[in-house]
Scaffold this active site. Structure first.
Site, short mmCIF file in Angstrom:
data_model
loop_
_atom_site.label_atom_id
_atom_site.label_comp_id
_atom_site.label_asym_id
_atom_site.label_seq_id
_atom_site.Cartn_x
_atom_site.Cartn_y
_atom_site.Cartn_z
N CYS A 2 0.97 -23.43 -2.49
CA CYS A 2 0.80 -24.96 -2.86
C CYS A 2 0.51 -25.52 -4.08
O CYS A 2 0.09 -24.75 -4.90
CB CYS A 2 -0.28 -25.82 -2.03
SG CYS A 2 -0.59 -25.05 -0.27
N ARG A 27 5.78 -22.65 -5.48
CA ARG A 27 4.66 -22.64 -4.89
C ARG A 27 4.36 -22.54 -3.43
O ARG A 27 3.62 -22.15 -2.63
CB ARG A 27 3.51 -23.10 -5.55
CG ARG A 27 3.26 -22.84 -7.08
CD ARG A 27 2.17 -23.83 -7.69
NE ARG A 27 0.92 -23.53 -7.06
CZ ARG A 27 0.11 -22.31 -7.79
NH1 ARG A 27 0.70 -22.05 -8.98
NH2 ARG A 27 -1.13 -22.07 -7.24
N TRP A 75 2.41 -24.71 0.93
CA TRP A 75 2.80 -23.55 1.87
C TRP A 75 1.87 -23.33 2.90
O TRP A 75 0.51 -23.27 2.57
CB TRP A 75 2.81 -22.40 1.04
CG TRP A 75 3.25 -21.04 1.52
CD1 TRP A 75 4.50 -20.66 1.73
CD2 TRP A 75 2.34 -20.16 1.88
NE1 TRP A 75 4.56 -19.21 1.98
CE2 TRP A 75 3.21 -18.82 2.31
CE3 TRP A 75 1.18 -19.94 2.04
CZ2 TRP A 75 2.74 -17.86 2.97
CZ3 TRP A 75 0.54 -18.61 2.91
CH2 TRP A 75 1.68 -17.64 3.07
N ASN A 101 -5.07 -27.02 -2.93
CA ASN A 101 -4.64 -25.67 -2.71
C ASN A 101 -5.44 -24.75 -2.47
O ASN A 101 -6.54 -24.66 -3.26
CB ASN A 101 -3.94 -25.28 -4.14
CG ASN A 101 -3.28 -23.81 -4.33
OD1 ASN A 101 -3.16 -23.38 -3.31
ND2 ASN A 101 -3.42 -23.62 -5.51
N GLY A 102 -5.61 -23.88 -1.56
CA GLY A 102 -6.46 -22.73 -1.11
C GLY A 102 -6.88 -22.64 0.39
O GLY A 102 -6.05 -23.11 0.98
N GLU A 487 11.78 -1.57 -4.93
CA GLU A 487 11.85 -2.75 -5.25
C GLU A 487 13.19 -3.48 -5.03
O GLU A 487 13.36 -4.55 -4.49
CB GLU A 487 11.56 -2.81 -6.97
CG GLU A 487 11.90 -4.23 -7.75
CD GLU A 487 10.86 -5.25 -7.28
OE1 GLU A 487 10.05 -5.13 -6.53
OE2 GLU A 487 11.32 -6.42 -7.56
N LYS A 491 13.85 -6.92 -2.93
CA LYS A 491 14.63 -8.04 -3.25
C LYS A 491 15.58 -8.23 -2.20
O LYS A 491 15.79 -9.53 -2.04
CB LYS A 491 15.45 -7.61 -4.46
CG LYS A 491 14.80 -7.55 -5.82
CD LYS A 491 14.17 -8.71 -6.24
CE LYS A 491 12.76 -8.94 -5.99
NZ LYS A 491 11.61 -8.64 -6.45
N GLU A 494 13.79 -9.93 0.99
CA GLU A 494 12.95 -11.40 0.86
C GLU A 494 13.99 -12.50 0.57
O GLU A 494 13.78 -13.58 0.84
CB GLU A 494 12.00 -11.28 -0.07
CG GLU A 494 12.35 -11.24 -1.70
CD GLU A 494 11.27 -11.06 -2.77
OE1 GLU A 494 10.36 -11.80 -2.51
OE2 GLU A 494 11.53 -10.28 -3.62
N HIS A 510 13.13 13.93 6.35
CA HIS A 510 11.95 13.92 7.35
C HIS A 510 11.57 12.64 8.08
O HIS A 510 10.78 12.47 8.56
CB HIS A 510 10.39 14.13 6.31
CG HIS A 510 10.35 15.26 5.35
ND1 HIS A 510 10.62 16.60 5.66
CD2 HIS A 510 10.90 15.28 4.35
CE1 HIS A 510 10.55 17.43 4.81
NE2 HIS A 510 10.65 16.67 4.04
N LYS A 609 5.74 -18.39 -4.31
CA LYS A 609 5.75 -17.52 -5.58
C LYS A 609 4.51 -17.07 -5.81
O LYS A 609 4.37 -15.71 -6.33
CB LYS A 609 6.36 -18.31 -6.68
CG LYS A 609 6.35 -17.65 -8.08
CD LYS A 609 7.49 -17.36 -8.25
CE LYS A 609 7.70 -16.18 -9.43
NZ LYS A 609 8.36 -14.81 -8.92
C1 F6R Z 1 8.54 -10.36 -4.77
C2 F6R Z 1 7.32 -10.82 -5.30
C3 F6R Z 1 6.12 -10.78 -4.71
C4 F6R Z 1 4.95 -10.51 -5.96
C5 F6R Z 1 3.58 -10.55 -5.37
C6 F6R Z 1 2.56 -10.56 -6.52
O1 F6R Z 1 9.77 -10.62 -5.41
O2 F6R Z 1 7.60 -11.71 -6.10
O3 F6R Z 1 6.05 -9.57 -4.16
O4 F6R Z 1 5.49 -9.71 -6.85
O5 F6R Z 1 3.52 -11.51 -4.50
O6 F6R Z 1 2.62 -11.45 -7.24
P1 F6R Z 1 1.92 -11.40 -8.85
O7 F6R Z 1 2.79 -10.67 -9.44
O8 F6R Z 1 1.97 -12.83 -9.15
O9 F6R Z 1 0.56 -11.18 -8.60
#
Ligand code: F6R
Length: 614
Positions: A2, A27, A75, A101-102, A487, A491, A494, A510, A609
């Site tokens: 949020c 956010r 969010w 937010n929280g 990774e 990507k 998501e 395996h 994010k």
């Molecule tokens: C994926 C992504 C998330 C963050 C995760 C940790 O693209 O962005 O998996 O990597 O939420 O976030 P941070 O790095 O901000 O602690």
């Protein structure tokens, strides 16, 4: 998650608030709302399900006048995303509005207690409990709104950043934080409040980061005042922002994600600048120099992180073990914090986080500190909660990352971890001189290698059209490129909603090999390194079962070109840095597949994010 914005000053608050919400939309973006006190003394609250642009349409014909207000982009945690659960929440008396937010963990108990007092709730949120509690305390004790906020915050358990306006004090904005970020921007005759500095930067570069358990009283007529929830005055520590508005805009790219992928030559240059020289093999990380003894005597390192940052941590483990010769473990912060870990002052905990606000990582740090470990941060956002909670650290300095899928932060994190390993290896004397010189040279060359790799964009865009049909993808890699496979898969899933799994290539036989058929594309990360021969046989195993293979290879690798269906050629790079380069075609592949599928890559469904809740 949020995003919160607050404003008091001489401008039309609504304009500042909505612009700020757009900046904070990364956010959370399932509903949005604003509350302003109009010049006639009316508290106007408008909120709606959807994104900030939906809120703007909703407010088109509404009275949005006023020079004080608060706003929120959500969010959802408690209660589904709908108009009623959207913030701001108003107390039933209609005089107090609050954004949050929280997570208020004891909201159930508080709600029941308030319901027993005859109070009726409209939403399912924990936030409404807080605003009702403030109003209840104010009404029953006759105290001021500020005291009611303070009392209410002492009763809640959990995390919060809040902003409050009330009609009894139309010239005052109240903000408070505990475990969720809140920044105050100090302008000329105007003050801003926001979850991070992005809504503030175009108005002022003077900011104050609120600390846990602090309440800011932002008044039109008096200087900023900060007190604790125990009613003690707090120091006001004004910092200068180093951020520019252009960094927060798309700069001609259709999406932040693509912009951020293409920024990587510059961001990696910024990341290494001042830390490695234009020549020689010196690596200077002040965090390591200042804490030389800690690194020299460390029994082991535990890396804690989430998501993409955890993937960077896996690469960091290999780097630190290989170059620094220290045993390293990598833990998901969310698991680590509940695992009663064996830690003491002989251990170093490295916390990796782009946002510096991830709740689980922050909690893991707190636990590590309580047990006496030395905590080192690898963060992007300067002044973030994690950056401030750690004992020392190294910023990755890649600039604001706004696309929800992390790209430039990942390559920045791995770059910092490589420099960290070199710095530690140097003080411990565990790195060979020539190896060090080669790796430092590799780091210096990264920006130009990334520029070359980005030339794959057109090829990958064309290739992506072939694979939009896929329901599943497999990503395989070995050594430093196993985390790159994880990774790459993250990507893709998501932003395109295609299920993807990353696997160590040799583990495929395996189990996952059973999945391979014509419908399952496999991306194999196969640069020309020590594992080259082995990974060729992994590719052959996939081909023998009718699977199609997209291989990321070193330029000129004719052997894999012969057997793979498609190859993406990258330049030669030292093995320990290769994931920085191999991850770039994978970012582009995910981006283009998602675009071809019509997905919103900057705001993928259900995601936000910055994950400031458990
Ligand atoms: C994926 C992504 C998330 C963050 C995760 C940790 O693209 O962005 O998996 O990597 O939420 O976030 P941070 O790095 O901000 O602690």
């Amino acid at each position: 998650m949020c995003g919160i914005v607050g404003y008091i000053g001489t401008r039309t608050a609504y304009d500042v608030l909505v612009k700020g919400l757009h900046r904070l939309e990364y956010r959370g973006y399932d509903s949005a709302g604003v509350a302003m006190i109009s010049p006639e003394g009316k508290l106007n609250v408008y909120k709606t399900q959807g994104k900030v642009e939906d809120l703007e349409r909703f407010c088109d014909s509404k009275d949005t006048a006023g020079t004080i207000g608060i706003a929120h982009t959500r969010w959802a945690t408690h209660g589904e995303p709908n108009d009623i659960n959207a913030h701001p929440h108003m107390a039933p008396g209609g005089r107090i509005a609050l954004v949050h937010n929280g997570t208020i963990e004891n909201y159930g108990v508080l709600r029941e207690a308030l319901e027993r007092e005859g109070r009726v709730f409209r939403s399912e949120t924990d936030t409404e409990v807080l605003v009702q509690l403030i109003e209840y305390i104010k009404e029953t004790s006759g105290c001021s709104t500020l005291d009611a906020v303070r009392e209410a915050l002492r009763e809640v358990v959990g995390a919060y950043a809040i902003a409050v306006v009330d009609l009894d004090n139309p010239g005052t904005l109240i903000g408070a934080r505990k475990s969720s970020p809140l920044v105050i921007g100090l302008g000329e005759e105007e003050t801003f409040l926001a979850s991070d500095a992005t809504p503030i930067v175009e108005y002022t570069d003077k900011v104050v980061y609120l600390n846990d358990d602090e309440i800011a009283i932002i008044s039109r007529s008096e200087p900023l005042k900060i007190i604790t929830t125990d009613n003690q005055p707090s120091q006001i520590d004004i910092k200068t922002l180093r951020m520019s508005v252009s960094e927060l805009e798309k700069g001609g790219y259709p999406h932040f994600m693509l912009k951020e992928i293409f920024e990587q030559p510059r961001t990696i240059n910024d990341c290494v600048r001042g830390r490695i020289g234009n020549s020689g093999s010196q690596v200077t990380l002040s965090g390591v120099i200042e804490n030389k003894d800690k690194f020299l005597n460390a029994r082991r390192i535990v890396i804690v992180a989430c998501g993409t940052s955890w993937h960077a941590g896996l690469i960091g483990k290999r780097l630190l073990q290989e170059i620094g010769r220290i045993p390293v473990e990598v833990e998901y912060a969310s698991e680590f914090r509940y695992s009663n870990p064996i830690l003491d002052e002989r251990d170093i905990v490295i916390a990796i986080s782009q946002s510096g606000e991830t709740a689980d990582t922050l909690a893991a740090i707190q636990m590590a500190k309580e047990r006496g470990a030395f905590v080192y941060g690898v963060c992007n956002v300067v002044g973030s909660s994690i950056a401030r909670a750690t004992d020392s650290g190294t910023y990755i300095h890649v600039g604001p990352e706004i696309g929800v899928a992390s790209t430039k932060a990942f390559t920045g994190q791995v770059t910092v971890l490589a420099m960290l390993a070199l710095a530690v290896g140097s003080i411990k004397g565990t790195i060979d001189k020539q190896v060090k010189a080669d790796v430092v040279k590799g780091l210096r060359n990264l920006p130009s290698l990334i520029t070359k790799t980005l030339k794959l964009n057109d090829q990958i865009e064309r290739l992506s059209a072939t694979y939009t049909y896929a329901k599943n993808f497999l990503y395989l890699g070995r050594g430093y490129n196993f985390p790159a496979a994880l990774e790459g898969a993250l990507k893709l899933k998501e932003i395109s909603y295609i299920h993807a799994e990353g696997y160590p290539a040799a583990e495929m036989k395996h189990g996952p090999i059973a999945l391979i058929d014509r419908e399952l594309p496999t991306v194999v990360i196969a640069p020309d390194d020590e594992m080259h021969e082995k990974i060729i046989s992994n590719i052959q195993q996939v081909k023998a079962r009718g699977g199609s293979v997209i291989a990321v290879i070193t330029k000129g690798d004719e052997t894999i070109r012969e057997i793979a269906d498609h190859v993406l050629e990258i330049p030669q790079v030292p093995e320990c840095l290769s994931a920085i380069i191999t991850s770039i075609p994978l970012q582009l592949l995910a981006y283009h597949i998602a675009i071809k599928k019509g997905c919103d890559v900057d705001m993928p469904r259900n995601l936000a994010k910055s994950v400031t809740v458990e």
